[in-house]
Design a protein around this motif. Structure first.
Motif, PDB file in Angstrom:
ATOM      1  N   VAL A  68       6.837  16.599  11.404  1.00 29.54           N
ATOM      2  CA  VAL A  68       6.551  16.244  10.144  1.00 29.54           C
ATOM      3  C   VAL A  68       5.238  16.839   9.377  1.00 29.54           C
ATOM      4  O   VAL A  68       4.228  16.801   9.984  1.00 29.54           O
ATOM      5  N   LYS A  69       5.505  17.849   8.471  1.00 29.04           N
ATOM      6  CA  LYS A  69       4.420  18.347   7.849  1.00 29.04           C
ATOM      7  C   LYS A  69       4.313  17.978   6.209  1.00 29.04           C
ATOM      8  O   LYS A  69       5.328  17.744   5.529  1.00 29.04           O
ATOM      9  N   ASP A  70       3.266  17.424   5.869  1.00 31.20           N
ATOM     10  CA  ASP A  70       2.909  17.002   4.570  1.00 31.20           C
ATOM     11  C   ASP A  70       1.684  17.411   3.836  1.00 31.20           C
ATOM     12  O   ASP A  70       0.635  17.759   4.537  1.00 31.20           O
ATOM     13  N   ARG A  71       1.570  17.299   2.544  1.00 31.26           N
ATOM     14  CA  ARG A  71       0.227  17.583   1.864  1.00 31.26           C
ATOM     15  C   ARG A  71       0.226  16.442   1.073  1.00 31.26           C
ATOM     16  O   ARG A  71       1.192  16.020  -0.089  1.00 31.26           O
ATOM     17  N   ARG A  72      -1.089  15.964   0.882  1.00 29.52           N
ATOM     18  CA  ARG A  72      -1.300  14.708  -0.112  1.00 29.52           C
ATOM     19  C   ARG A  72      -2.670  15.131  -0.811  1.00 29.52           C
ATOM     20  O   ARG A  72      -3.597  15.460  -0.221  1.00 29.52           O
ATOM     21  N   ASP A  73      -2.371  14.603  -2.168  1.00 30.75           N
ATOM     22  CA  ASP A  73      -3.859  14.806  -2.733  1.00 30.75           C
ATOM     23  C   ASP A  73      -4.335  13.342  -3.081  1.00 30.75           C
ATOM     24  O   ASP A  73      -3.550  12.506  -3.366  1.00 30.75           O
ATOM     25  N   ILE A  74      -5.602  13.307  -2.985  1.00 28.76           N
ATOM     26  CA  ILE A  74      -6.327  11.832  -2.917  1.00 28.76           C
ATOM     27  C   ILE A  74      -7.262  12.122  -3.969  1.00 28.76           C
ATOM     28  O   ILE A  74      -7.558  13.316  -4.070  1.00 28.76           O
ATOM     29  N   VAL A  75      -7.963  10.938  -4.519  1.00 29.08           N
ATOM     30  CA  VAL A  75      -8.968  11.041  -5.364  1.00 29.08           C
ATOM     31  C   VAL A  75     -10.193  10.285  -4.564  1.00 29.08           C
ATOM     32  O   VAL A  75      -9.886   9.084  -4.454  1.00 29.08           O
ATOM     33  N   LEU A  76     -11.226  10.947  -4.315  1.00 27.55           N
ATOM     34  CA  LEU A  76     -12.537  10.435  -3.959  1.00 27.55           C
ATOM     35  C   LEU A  76     -13.554   9.800  -5.053  1.00 27.55           C
ATOM     36  O   LEU A  76     -13.600  10.565  -6.160  1.00 27.55           O
ATOM     37  N   VAL A  77     -14.085   8.844  -4.986  1.00 26.05           N
ATOM     38  CA  VAL A  77     -14.924   8.307  -5.999  1.00 26.05           C
ATOM     39  C   VAL A  77     -16.433   8.240  -5.250  1.00 26.05           C
ATOM     40  O   VAL A  77     -16.410   7.570  -4.286  1.00 26.05           O
ATOM     41  N   LYS A  78     -17.563   8.095  -6.000  1.00 27.19           N
ATOM     42  CA  LYS A  78     -18.714   7.891  -5.495  1.00 27.19           C
ATOM     43  C   LYS A  78     -19.006   6.628  -5.981  1.00 27.19           C
ATOM     44  O   LYS A  78     -19.168   6.118  -7.094  1.00 27.19           O
ATOM     45  N   GLU A 117      -5.886  -5.108   1.357  1.00 28.18           N
ATOM     46  CA  GLU A 117      -5.649  -6.180   1.627  1.00 28.18           C
ATOM     47  C   GLU A 117      -4.596  -6.980   1.080  1.00 28.18           C
ATOM     48  O   GLU A 117      -3.990  -7.648   2.050  1.00 28.18           O
ATOM     49  N   HIS A 118      -3.839  -6.439  -0.093  1.00 27.40           N
ATOM     50  CA  HIS A 118      -2.896  -7.028  -0.211  1.00 27.40           C
ATOM     51  C   HIS A 118      -1.905  -7.004   0.372  1.00 27.40           C
ATOM     52  O   HIS A 118      -0.865  -7.880   0.786  1.00 27.40           O
ATOM     53  N   TYR A 119      -1.455  -5.804   0.859  1.00 30.93           N
ATOM     54  CA  TYR A 119      -0.464  -5.633   1.948  1.00 30.93           C
ATOM     55  C   TYR A 119      -0.481  -5.956   3.305  1.00 30.93           C
ATOM     56  O   TYR A 119       0.142  -6.124   3.795  1.00 30.93           O
ATOM     57  N   GLY A 120      -2.224  -6.355   3.658  1.00 30.51           N
ATOM     58  CA  GLY A 120      -2.178  -7.001   4.816  1.00 30.51           C
ATOM     59  C   GLY A 120      -1.994  -6.241   6.215  1.00 30.51           C
ATOM     60  O   GLY A 120      -2.471  -6.851   7.044  1.00 30.51           O
ATOM     61  N   SER A 121      -1.264  -5.324   6.380  1.00 30.19           N
ATOM     62  CA  SER A 121      -0.965  -4.594   7.802  1.00 30.19           C
ATOM     63  C   SER A 121      -0.902  -3.115   7.611  1.00 30.19           C
ATOM     64  O   SER A 121      -0.692  -2.553   6.632  1.00 30.19           O
ATOM     65  N   VAL A 122      -1.462  -2.425   8.734  1.00 29.91           N
ATOM     66  CA  VAL A 122      -1.512  -0.905   8.854  1.00 29.91           C
ATOM     67  C   VAL A 122       0.262  -0.474   8.432  1.00 29.91           C
ATOM     68  O   VAL A 122       0.331   0.429   7.463  1.00 29.91           O
ATOM     69  N   SER A 123       1.260  -1.267   9.147  1.00 26.00           N
ATOM     70  CA  SER A 123       2.558  -0.762   8.766  1.00 26.00           C
ATOM     71  C   SER A 123       2.835  -0.849   7.417  1.00 26.00           C
ATOM     72  O   SER A 123       3.661   0.133   6.726  1.00 26.00           O
ATOM     73  N   ALA A 124       2.584  -1.721   6.667  1.00 29.83           N
ATOM     74  CA  ALA A 124       2.705  -2.067   5.253  1.00 29.83           C
ATOM     75  C   ALA A 124       2.298  -1.018   4.523  1.00 29.83           C
ATOM     76  O   ALA A 124       2.780  -0.506   3.428  1.00 29.83           O
ATOM     77  N   VAL A 125       0.753  -0.894   4.638  1.00 34.31           N
ATOM     78  CA  VAL A 125       0.147   0.312   4.116  1.00 34.31           C
ATOM     79  C   VAL A 125       0.685   1.522   4.268  1.00 34.31           C
ATOM     80  O   VAL A 125       1.121   2.376   2.971  1.00 34.31           O
ATOM     81  N   GLN A 126       1.170   1.781   5.538  1.00 34.91           N
ATOM     82  CA  GLN A 126       1.772   3.214   5.742  1.00 34.91           C
ATOM     83  C   GLN A 126       3.228   3.322   4.762  1.00 34.91           C
ATOM     84  O   GLN A 126       3.532   4.485   4.283  1.00 34.91           O
ATOM     85  N   ARG A 127       4.044   2.336   4.722  1.00 37.53           N
ATOM     86  CA  ARG A 127       5.034   2.063   4.250  1.00 37.53           C
ATOM     87  C   ARG A 127       5.068   2.174   2.504  1.00 37.53           C
ATOM     88  O   ARG A 127       5.693   2.964   1.766  1.00 37.53           O
ATOM     89  N   TYR A 128       4.345   1.243   1.990  1.00 33.24           N
ATOM     90  CA  TYR A 128       4.246   1.064   0.622  1.00 33.24           C
ATOM     91  C   TYR A 128       3.180   1.703  -0.038  1.00 33.24           C
ATOM     92  O   TYR A 128       3.236   2.048  -1.343  1.00 33.24           O
ATOM     93  N   VAL A 129       1.970   2.104   0.552  1.00 33.58           N
ATOM     94  CA  VAL A 129       0.965   2.763  -0.087  1.00 33.58           C
ATOM     95  C   VAL A 129       0.859   4.366   0.120  1.00 33.58           C
ATOM     96  O   VAL A 129       0.595   5.208  -0.889  1.00 33.58           O
ATOM     97  N   LEU A 130       1.245   4.618   1.317  1.00 33.63           N
ATOM     98  CA  LEU A 130       1.162   5.990   1.708  1.00 33.63           C
ATOM     99  C   LEU A 130       2.224   6.834   1.799  1.00 33.63           C
ATOM    100  O   LEU A 130       2.462   7.864   1.830  1.00 33.63           O
ATOM    101  N   ASN A 131       3.293   5.912   2.010  1.00 30.95           N
ATOM    102  CA  ASN A 131       4.613   6.517   2.017  1.00 30.95           C
ATOM    103  C   ASN A 131       5.115   7.488   3.092  1.00 30.95           C
ATOM    104  O   ASN A 131       5.934   8.596   2.948  1.00 30.95           O
TER     105      ASN A 131
END
Length: 126
Positions: A99-109, A45-59
């Motif tokens: 582009v090939k990449d691997r990312r680790d995420i954490v899931l929480v219940k 919500e803070h980043y507000g757009s998909v492109s900003a999330v791709q850039r700043y959160v998901l890199n």
């Protein structure tokens, strides 16, 4: 017990894939938040757009991408039953390049459902 474990695994996979597909294929931040924990949802919500999330959160940007989960990667995170570390595999294209990449995420219940809670920094991948 096998079916229950299988159902849990399916729930985790669904949450992880739905989160990323909402961002990379559907360009839908609201839908991505449905599969995010409360903490991650606030960050989106803070980043507000998909492109900003791709850039700043998901890199990472993709024009087209296939996403899969390494089935052997499910592991308790910090020895907690309600948190799981999972590796996602990305195979796509961006700006004409493969582009090939691997990312680790954490899931929480959270609220009896699995949600994406953290995207771990790939620079520190063991």
């Amino acid at each position: 017990m096998g079916q229950e474990a299988s159902h849990e695994t399916q729930s985790k996979m669904h949450a992880a894939l739905s989160f990323y597909y909402s961002i990379y294929r559907e360009n839908n931040l609201s839908k991505a938040k449905e599969f995010a924990s409360q903490r991650l949802s606030q960050l989106l919500e803070h980043y507000g757009s998909v492109s900003a999330v791709q850039r700043y959160v998901l890199n990472r940007y993709f024009d087209r991408v296939e996403i899969s989960i390494d089935p052997a990667s499910f592991d308790a995170y910090l020895n907690r039953d309600d948190e799981q570390r999972v590796t996602l595999v990305f195979d796509g294209r961006y700006d004409g390049e493969m582009v090939k990449d691997r990312r680790d995420i954490v899931l929480v219940k959270e609220n009896n459902a699995w949600r994406v809670d953290q995207i771990l920094d790939p620079r520190y991948r063991p």
